[in-house]
Scaffold this motif. Structure first.
Motif, PDB file in Angstrom:
ATOM      1  N   PRO A   1     -52.725 136.386  53.547  1.00  0.00           N
ATOM      2  CA  PRO A   1     -54.140 136.397  54.068  1.00  0.00           C
ATOM      3  C   PRO A   1     -54.411 134.866  54.763  1.00  0.00           C
ATOM      4  CG  PRO A   1     -54.301 137.470  51.999  1.00  0.00           C
ATOM      5  CD  PRO A   1     -52.847 136.821  52.131  1.00  0.00           C
ATOM      6  N   ALA A   2     -55.000 135.112  56.041  1.00  0.00           N
ATOM      7  CA  ALA A   2     -55.443 133.818  56.547  1.00  0.00           C
ATOM      8  C   ALA A   2     -56.185 132.803  55.948  1.00  0.00           C
ATOM      9  CB  ALA A   2     -56.004 134.341  58.093  1.00  0.00           C
ATOM     10  N   GLU A   3     -57.084 133.551  55.213  1.00  0.00           N
ATOM     11  CA  GLU A   3     -58.056 132.801  54.293  1.00  0.00           C
ATOM     12  C   GLU A   3     -57.362 131.900  53.273  1.00  0.00           C
ATOM     13  OE1 GLU A   3     -59.354 136.944  52.756  1.00  0.00           O
ATOM     14  OE2 GLU A   3     -58.247 135.966  54.388  1.00  0.00           O
ATOM     15  N   LEU A   4     -56.102 132.101  52.975  1.00  0.00           N
ATOM     16  CA  LEU A   4     -55.419 131.663  51.785  1.00  0.00           C
ATOM     17  C   LEU A   4     -54.519 130.558  52.533  1.00  0.00           C
ATOM     18  CD1 LEU A   4     -54.877 134.478  49.315  1.00  0.00           C
ATOM     19  CD2 LEU A   4     -56.447 133.165  49.754  1.00  0.00           C
ATOM     20  N   LEU A   5     -54.303 130.523  53.796  1.00  0.00           N
ATOM     21  CA  LEU A   5     -53.440 129.589  54.084  1.00  0.00           C
ATOM     22  C   LEU A   5     -53.842 128.277  55.052  1.00  0.00           C
ATOM     23  CD1 LEU A   5     -51.392 132.239  56.204  1.00  0.00           C
ATOM     24  CD2 LEU A   5     -50.568 131.143  54.365  1.00  0.00           C
ATOM     25  N   PRO A   6     -53.169 127.395  55.183  1.00  0.00           N
ATOM     26  CA  PRO A   6     -53.648 125.924  55.672  1.00  0.00           C
ATOM     27  C   PRO A   6     -54.295 126.381  57.089  1.00  0.00           C
ATOM     28  CG  PRO A   6     -51.313 125.529  54.437  1.00  0.00           C
ATOM     29  CD  PRO A   6     -51.929 127.306  54.693  1.00  0.00           C
ATOM     30  N   GLY A   7     -55.143 125.386  57.566  1.00  0.00           N
ATOM     31  CA  GLY A   7     -55.625 125.303  59.095  1.00  0.00           C
ATOM     32  C   GLY A   7     -54.575 125.053  59.867  1.00  0.00           C
ATOM     33  N   GLY A   8     -54.593 125.564  61.374  1.00  0.00           N
ATOM     34  CA  GLY A   8     -53.561 125.595  62.096  1.00  0.00           C
ATOM     35  C   GLY A   8     -52.085 126.390  61.754  1.00  0.00           C
ATOM     36  N   TRP A   9     -52.034 127.196  60.980  1.00  0.00           N
ATOM     37  CA  TRP A   9     -50.975 128.009  60.631  1.00  0.00           C
ATOM     38  C   TRP A   9     -50.125 128.519  61.877  1.00  0.00           C
ATOM     39  CZ3 TRP A   9     -48.127 128.052  56.381  1.00  0.00           C
ATOM     40  CH2 TRP A   9     -47.106 129.010  56.050  1.00  0.00           C
ATOM     41  N   PRO A  10     -49.014 128.368  61.913  1.00  0.00           N
ATOM     42  CA  PRO A  10     -48.328 128.794  63.057  1.00  0.00           C
ATOM     43  C   PRO A  10     -47.789 130.237  62.978  1.00  0.00           C
ATOM     44  CG  PRO A  10     -46.853 127.414  61.770  1.00  0.00           C
ATOM     45  CD  PRO A  10     -48.138 127.501  60.961  1.00  0.00           C
ATOM     46  N   GLY A  11     -48.022 130.953  62.186  1.00  0.00           N
ATOM     47  CA  GLY A  11     -47.539 132.303  62.155  1.00  0.00           C
ATOM     48  C   GLY A  11     -48.121 133.484  63.029  1.00  0.00           C
ATOM     49  N   GLY A  12     -49.527 133.308  63.038  1.00  0.00           N
ATOM     50  CA  GLY A  12     -50.011 134.023  64.242  1.00  0.00           C
ATOM     51  C   GLY A  12     -49.272 134.073  65.589  1.00  0.00           C
ATOM     52  N   ARG A  13     -49.179 132.511  66.091  1.00  0.00           N
ATOM     53  CA  ARG A  13     -48.661 132.340  67.369  1.00  0.00           C
ATOM     54  C   ARG A  13     -47.208 132.876  67.344  1.00  0.00           C
ATOM     55  NH1 ARG A  13     -46.706 127.523  70.121  1.00  0.00           N
ATOM     56  NH2 ARG A  13     -47.170 126.249  68.084  1.00  0.00           N
ATOM     57  N   SER A  14     -46.454 132.813  66.233  1.00  0.00           N
ATOM     58  CA  SER A  14     -44.792 133.111  66.410  1.00  0.00           C
ATOM     59  C   SER A  14     -45.071 134.714  66.544  1.00  0.00           C
ATOM     60  CB  SER A  14     -44.077 132.649  65.200  1.00  0.00           C
ATOM     61  OG  SER A  14     -44.513 133.106  64.230  1.00  0.00           O
ATOM     62  N   ALA A  15     -45.901 135.261  65.678  1.00  0.00           N
ATOM     63  CA  ALA A  15     -45.962 136.646  65.829  1.00  0.00           C
ATOM     64  C   ALA A  15     -46.344 137.420  67.126  1.00  0.00           C
ATOM     65  CB  ALA A  15     -46.867 137.384  65.026  1.00  0.00           C
ATOM     66  N   GLU A  16     -47.377 136.579  67.826  1.00  0.00           N
ATOM     67  CA  GLU A  16     -47.955 136.848  69.393  1.00  0.00           C
ATOM     68  C   GLU A  16     -46.572 136.655  70.341  1.00  0.00           C
ATOM     69  OE1 GLU A  16     -51.000 134.725  69.822  1.00  0.00           O
ATOM     70  OE2 GLU A  16     -52.350 135.623  68.695  1.00  0.00           O
ATOM     71  N   VAL A  17     -45.611 135.509  70.094  1.00  0.00           N
ATOM     72  CA  VAL A  17     -44.766 135.305  70.930  1.00  0.00           C
ATOM     73  C   VAL A  17     -43.664 136.541  71.018  1.00  0.00           C
ATOM     74  CG1 VAL A  17     -42.740 133.777  71.484  1.00  0.00           C
ATOM     75  CG2 VAL A  17     -45.054 132.856  71.075  1.00  0.00           C
ATOM     76  N   PHE A  18     -43.226 137.001  69.590  1.00  0.00           N
ATOM     77  CA  PHE A  18     -42.379 137.986  69.676  1.00  0.00           C
ATOM     78  C   PHE A  18     -42.617 139.199  70.144  1.00  0.00           C
ATOM     79  CE2 PHE A  18     -40.611 141.593  67.276  1.00  0.00           C
ATOM     80  CZ  PHE A  18     -39.175 141.441  67.761  1.00  0.00           C
TER      81      PHE A  18
END
Length: 293
Positions: free
Chosen positions: A244-261
């Motif tokens: 969950p996003a609320e449990l991750l550090p700020g600026g987590w790159p996972g969302g952007r990499s998922a969008e790129v794929f």
């Protein structure tokens, strides 16, 4: 990050992307033709097919034309079907969704299975809460059960669903349970490799609307870039199980990499299928699976 784009990995990725949607069996000559487009030579294809057969991932099966070929085993199909739910999905998990816990105990007389069990749980994206206590987002229960049953490890494991009640804040606990900097680095490596590829294709689509990516060299380039992106991406939803996003550090790159794929999938998957259709006359893949949320 582990070495990318090995011949064995690319063969599995090829079957996952397109092989399940053909007649099901590919001749070695067809595999050589398709893998040449991503730089794999014929001897590497042949040796990798032999290794995948020994591991039980491929089985001998005639092609639709009656020639010798190889298809996915039932276990490999289950593995890839489970993987689809990660690779082609972009979930928005919440901390309230809870966790699946795997608690295991392996007798000393079978301690070799302890290593296999830990490796498979780690490979599924589980974090370690304590020795013998592993956890992952609750939605991974079905895949975990399939995997443990397939590997005959279920007798050593109890699975539970639950929520974290303390004492540390859950975000602090998650940072102990998973190596978040290492996972973030994998996302950043993916972006370094494939975001420039996406920009090139988007620029081409903007400056040349209707560019013929579905024929000739355009289709081959789309196939190559898509297969390489998928081969890189399919590891990431296992290293990062979708916390969950609320449990991750700020600026987590996972969302952007998922969008790129997701964007590469949208742009390139079907033009790449046109290249496969050309390499497999009369039995190319059917329309693509779509990304889901």
């Amino acid at each position: 990050m582990a070495e990318l784009h090995t011949p064995r990995s690319l063969i599995v990725t090829l079957y996952g992307a397109y092989g399940r949607e053909t007649s099901g069996s590919l001749a070695v000559a067809e595999l050589i033709r398709l893998l040449a487009a991503v730089g794999v030579d014929a001897p590497s294809v042949r040796s990798s097919v032999s290794r995948l057969k020994r591991r039980g991932l491929l089985v001998a099966q005639p092609t639709a034309a009656g020639t010798a070929g190889y298809a996915l085993s039932a276990g490999a199909r289950q593995l890839l079907d489970d993987g689809d739910r990660r690779i082609y999905a972009h979930p928005s998990p919440q901390a309230s969704d809870g966790w699946v816990l795997a608690v295991f105990s392996v007798p000393e007389s079978e301690r070799s299975k302890r290593h296999v069990l830990r490796s498979r749980l780690a490979g599924l994206g589980f974090g370690t809460a304590a020795p013998g206590v592993w956890l992952a987002p609750a939605r991974l229960y079905d895949e975990t059960r399939h995997t443990l049953e397939r590997l005959q490890l279920a007798p050593y494991v109890d699975l539970f669903r639950g929520e974290h009640l303390g004492f540390a804040p859950t975000a602090e606990a998650v940072a102990r349970w998973w190596d978040l900097p290492a996972i973030a680095k994998q996302h950043e490596d993916f972006l370094d490799r494939h975001e420039p590829v996406l920009r090139t294709w988007e620029s081409r689509a903007h400056t040349r609307p209707g560019a013929p990516t579905d024929a000739g060299s355009g289709a081959e380039a789309a196939y190559r870039d898509y297969l390489l992106a998928l081969d890189s991406w399919r590891r990431l939803p296992y290293a990062d199980p979708g916390l969950p996003a609320e449990l991750l550090p700020g600026g987590w790159p996972g969302g952007r990499s998922a969008e790129v794929f997701g964007r590469l999938h949208e742009l390139l998957r079907e033009p790449g299928a046109a290249f496969v259709r050309g390499a497999l006359p009369g039995r190319g893949p059917r329309p693509p699976r779509t990304m889901t949320t």
